[in-house]
Structures are given as C-alpha cells and as structure tokens.
Design an enzyme around this catalytic site. Structure first.
Site, PDB file in Angstrom:
ATOM      1  N   HIS A  53      72.419  51.095  89.916  1.00 32.31           N
ATOM      2  CA  HIS A  53      71.416  50.213  89.334  1.00 32.31           C
ATOM      3  C   HIS A  53      72.084  48.916  88.865  1.00 32.31           C
ATOM      4  CE1 HIS A  53      68.991  53.822  89.371  1.00 32.31           C
ATOM      5  NE2 HIS A  53      69.841  54.413  88.565  1.00 32.31           N
TER       6      HIS A  53
ATOM      7  N   ARG B 134      70.136  52.499  96.981  1.00 33.19           N
ATOM      8  CA  ARG B 134      70.754  53.685  97.572  1.00 33.19           C
ATOM      9  C   ARG B 134      71.868  53.293  98.540  1.00 33.19           C
ATOM     10  NH1 ARG B 134      65.369  55.618  97.235  1.00 33.19           N
ATOM     11  NH2 ARG B 134      64.838  54.667  99.227  1.00 33.19           N
TER      12      ARG B 134
END
Length: 251
Positions: free
Chosen positions: A46, A139
């Site tokens: 993140h 991802r």
C-alpha cells in the site's frame, strides 16, 4: 473460511473472508476489519499518504492475530535487501513468495505495517486489522489467480527490505498494551477498565472493539466480534469488559 472461530459463524454453505465496519464520520480515517484466511492471499503493498492519489490517504495498518492454525505464517518484508529490478523479476516469475520473510503466527501476536511494506497473509488465520481507511492495494503476485496486478505502481512504493523487529511482538494476556502511537493513528489494548493514562490519551471520538466481554457505548451494548464508537471514553462503559481495543486517528 466456511468454519469461523467463536464468536463468528458463517451461514451454511457460505465462505466468509472478511468483515468490516463502516466508521462514523467522526472517525472516517480508520477502518476495522476481521480477516479469515483459508488460502494464501496476494503479495501486495500500500502507498503512503504522500504517494497516494490526490485527495486520498495512504494505508498504514496493523494486525492482531486472534486465532491461528498450527504452522500458520504471515509474510512481512523481505529476508534481505532487494532492489526494484530484483523485485520486479521475482514478481514476474513467482519467486517473490520465497524472498519474503514469513513469520510464525499465533494468537496474541501483533504486527505493525508501515506503508510500503510488502506483505502477504497465509492460510489458517483469523486477524483483526486496524488501518487507515483506504482501499488502495497494489498486487505484485497472486499465485496465478486471474486478477489484475499493479507492478509499476507496486514497485514504485515498495520498501525492499526486512520488516523492523521492533514493529512486531507477542502480547502478554491480561495486561494493558500501547500498540500504536504513530503519525496516522493510535491503538491500545485494554484489560478491563481503561486506566487514567489511557483516558488521558484518548480525548474525543474513539472506536472500541471488545475482544472478550462487552462494552456499552452511547447506550448500545457491543459484544466481542463487533465494533462500536463513542464520543469519549468512560470507565463505566467497560464494567463488563475483560479485553478490548480502543483506536483513534492521530491529531
């Protein structure tokens, strides 16, 4: 999972992967989630506040392990320093999974993940996650599942290094513990009623998550497995509580 630990229960024939609680406007900077895993989750990362898109926050988060199957593990950070080029190549060929540092996990273990920490969650875990209220996830690897990867974005924000050991620990049952006192939010575990020190730290609206027992917030009874909020902390709210978490965005 289709078989959840108490006090949760999955409807017959249903699989539950997460439960989250929409925060009130006064506390919209924080999100509380329960996560239940039956397989490895994606290798992801993140961004920080500075790296997030305009008008959005980044995502610092932490995990408290509630239940763990024998041998359960969490991947947080890398075994050793890795360059951006090495990270990209490992994400493309799948070897990134083996470059991560997999930590054994048991009930009561606590992990804090600064933004930029590459991580993955293994199977057999029930976690309580407290995070900045942000849904930006990049991802790097997803075990061949047909979901979008975000290599360019992920490589840009990822820290290719080990997770600092001071950001993880095992909690002592029955004791208060200051878990996070960071730039984005604060988090304490309370044994029974809040101490004078905790009451002094938490002025104004707070999120409360009972882990054992119940609390009464704004006249509403909140049981273990639920999350509630209050305009302020009061000792009387915790007369039936044995263990709780209290969280609040940083000033």
């Amino acid at each position: 999972m289709d078989s959840l630990p108490a006090p949760f229960a999955a409807p017959e024939g249903a699989r539950i992967g997460e439960i989250w609680f929409e925060p009130p406007p006064q506390l919209d900077g924080l999100l509380v989630k329960y996560l239940f895993t039956s397989e490895k989750l994606s290798v992801q990362v993140h961004p920080s506040d500075a790296q997030a898109s305009a008008g959005m926050s980044g995502k610092e988060e932490c995990w408290l392990v509630l239940d763990a199957a024998p041998g359960a593990t969490l991947a947080i950070g890398f075994e050793q320093e890795i360059s951006s080029e090495e990270m990209r190549a490992a994400a493309l060929d799948g070897s990134i999974e083996h470059l991560l540092q997999w930590h054994p996990a048991k009930a009561g273990d606590f992990f804090y993940l600064p933004a930029g920490t590459v991580h993955a969650i293994g199977p057999g875990l029930s976690l309580l996650e407290i995070q900045q209220n942000c849904d930006i996830t990049y991802r790097l690897f997803d075990y061949g599942r047909p979901r979008e990867l975000h290599l360019d974005e992920a490589i840009t924000v990822s820290e290719g290094r080990p997770h600092p050991p001071e950001l993880r620990r095992s909690l002592v049952p029955g004791e208060d513990a200051q878990l996070v006192d960071g730039p984005r939010f604060r988090l304490d575990r309370i044994a029974g009623e809040p101490s004078a020190a905790i009451l002094a730290r938490y002025r104004g609206p707070v999120l409360v998550v009972p882990l054992d027992g119940a609390v009464s917030l704004e006249g509403v009874r909140i049981e273990a497995g639920e999350c509630g909020w209050a305009a302020d902390l009061h000792i009387a709210d915790f007369s039936e509580a044995r263990t709780s978490l209290v969280a609040q965005p940083a000033d």
